[in-house]
Design a protein around this motif. Structure first.
Motif, PDB file in Angstrom:
ATOM      1  N   PHE A  75       0.826  -1.209   0.000  1.00 32.77           N
ATOM      2  CA  PHE A  75       0.000   0.000   0.000  1.00 32.77           C
ATOM      3  C   PHE A  75       0.864   1.264   0.000  1.00 32.77           C
ATOM      4  N   SER A 147     -13.354  -7.480   7.883  1.00 31.61           N
ATOM      5  CA  SER A 147     -11.948  -7.861   7.848  1.00 31.61           C
ATOM      6  C   SER A 147     -11.326  -7.727   9.236  1.00 31.61           C
ATOM      7  N   GLN A 152      -6.292  -7.421   7.377  1.00 34.32           N
ATOM      8  CA  GLN A 152      -5.839  -6.096   6.947  1.00 34.32           C
ATOM      9  C   GLN A 152      -4.314  -6.036   6.865  1.00 34.32           C
ATOM     10  N   LYS A 155      -3.325  -7.871   3.653  1.00 30.50           N
ATOM     11  CA  LYS A 155      -3.669  -7.064   2.475  1.00 30.50           C
ATOM     12  C   LYS A 155      -2.735  -5.869   2.328  1.00 30.50           C
ATOM     13  N   ASN A 156      -2.563  -5.100   3.402  1.00 32.11           N
ATOM     14  CA  ASN A 156      -1.733  -3.893   3.323  1.00 32.11           C
ATOM     15  C   ASN A 156      -0.279  -4.213   3.000  1.00 32.11           C
ATOM     16  N   TRP A 160      -3.208  -5.480  -2.853  1.00 31.61           N
ATOM     17  CA  TRP A 160      -3.727  -4.218  -3.357  1.00 31.61           C
ATOM     18  C   TRP A 160      -5.170  -4.065  -2.882  1.00 31.61           C
ATOM     19  N   SER A 161      -5.691  -2.851  -2.996  1.00 33.02           N
ATOM     20  CA  SER A 161      -7.074  -2.621  -2.594  1.00 33.02           C
ATOM     21  C   SER A 161      -8.015  -3.089  -3.696  1.00 33.02           C
ATOM     22  N   ARG A 163     -12.091  -5.329  -4.475  1.00 33.27           N
ATOM     23  CA  ARG A 163     -13.028  -6.335  -3.984  1.00 33.27           C
ATOM     24  C   ARG A 163     -13.087  -7.563  -4.879  1.00 33.27           C
ATOM     25  N   ARG A 167      -8.205 -11.220  -5.293  1.00 32.47           N
ATOM     26  CA  ARG A 167      -7.545 -10.532  -4.180  1.00 32.47           C
ATOM     27  C   ARG A 167      -7.989 -11.100  -2.842  1.00 32.47           C
ATOM     28  N   GLU A 171      -5.656 -12.870  -0.124  1.00 28.69           N
ATOM     29  CA  GLU A 171      -5.675 -12.322   1.233  1.00 28.69           C
ATOM     30  C   GLU A 171      -5.913 -13.421   2.269  1.00 28.69           C
TER      31      GLU A 171
END
Length: 268
Positions: A75, A147, A152, A155-156, A160-161, A163, A167, A171
């Motif tokens: 991120f 989450s 989190q 993911k971070n 990537w961000s 939905r 991903r 995650e």
């Protein structure tokens, strides 16, 4: 008799010709399907071979990060690129690693109270929170997530961000590995150091300095609650200039902290 024999021979030869011409395409129809099946098997074999190389590397990196501070995150790198391309205007990106011993317990408790109150008890996924989110999203247009701090962090740090199902699947895999290879304290320590607490401000060290002009060790309980309250929308709210909503949410976080108690998390 000769005429009948000739007619029979002609009829037989024409029937055989028809059988020959009609049977040939049927045999050919199986060839594309066989080639397609072989190609899919070859693709699956190559994917499994690639996974056999990639997965041990991922495990090794996660195991290393159990002891070594991550120098950055996916991120943070993404935000640097956005700033270079001027696609995300805002303050300069700020990130600073703060060791566990310099983060006060009430800062860690504020994050747990705000984001994932069942963090000490689950194995990366809060099933009850997921069920509540599903029921909420069925009845409301505003989507609620479920989450956990572990998710989190995965993911971070690595992804990537967005939905997409891809991903979310990645995650989930990273979350399981993190829960297996790290302690809860380590997960929380890394999260506190890579989470975005304000626009372009990553980690509690950078957030304390940018918003309050002090080190994390000197944060008050109220300041910790303000930082935690901004986590869902860090680019919308500023802990140093809190809106009425952010102040109200920070009060709720402090109430949850008192109800959970200081011993809700293991912190040394």
């Amino acid at each position: 008799m000769a005429g009948h024999a000739a007619l029979y021979a002609t009829s037989t030869s024409s029937n055989m010709a028809r059988k020959t011409t009609t049977s040939s395409p049927r045999r050919n129809q199986h060839r594309p399907a066989a080639k397609k099946h072989a190609a899919s098997k070859g693709l699956l074999r190559r994917a499994l071979r690639a996974a056999g190389w990639i997965l041990p590397g991922i495990v090794a990196v996660i195991l290393l990060l159990r002891f070594v501070p991550p120098p950055t995150s996916a991120f943070i790198l993404t935000r640097h690129v956005e700033r270079m391309l001027d696609s995300a205007p805002g303050p300069a990106v700020m990130h600073e690693w703060t060791p566990l011993r310099r983060i006060p317990r009430h800062m860690a408790l504020a994050v747990v109270a705000a984001e994932d109150q069942n963090f000490p008890n689950h194995f990366g996924f809060d099933v009850d929170a997921i069920a509540r989110a599903v029921e909420h999203n069925k009845k409301n247009q505003r989507v609620r997530g479920a989450s956990t701090i572990s998710q989190q962090t995965a993911k971070n740090l690595f992804l990537w961000s967005g939905r997409s199902y891809v991903r979310k699947a990645l995650e989930a895999g990273f979350t399981v590995l993190i829960e297996l290879l790290w302690s809860k304290e380590r997960i929380l320590e890394v999260y506190l150091n890579i989470a975005e607490f304000g626009d372009g401000t990553y980690g509690v060290g950078a957030a304390s300095k940018r918003f309050f002009g002090k080190t994390p060790a000197r944060l008050t309980t109220h300041e910790a609650a303000l930082l935690a309250a901004a986590l869902p929308s860090p680019r919308k709210f500023s802990p140093s200039r809190p809106s009425a909503y952010l102040r109200q949410r920070a009060q709720w976080v402090q109430t949850q902290m008192r109800q959970l108690g200081p011993n809700h998390i293991a912190w040394h």
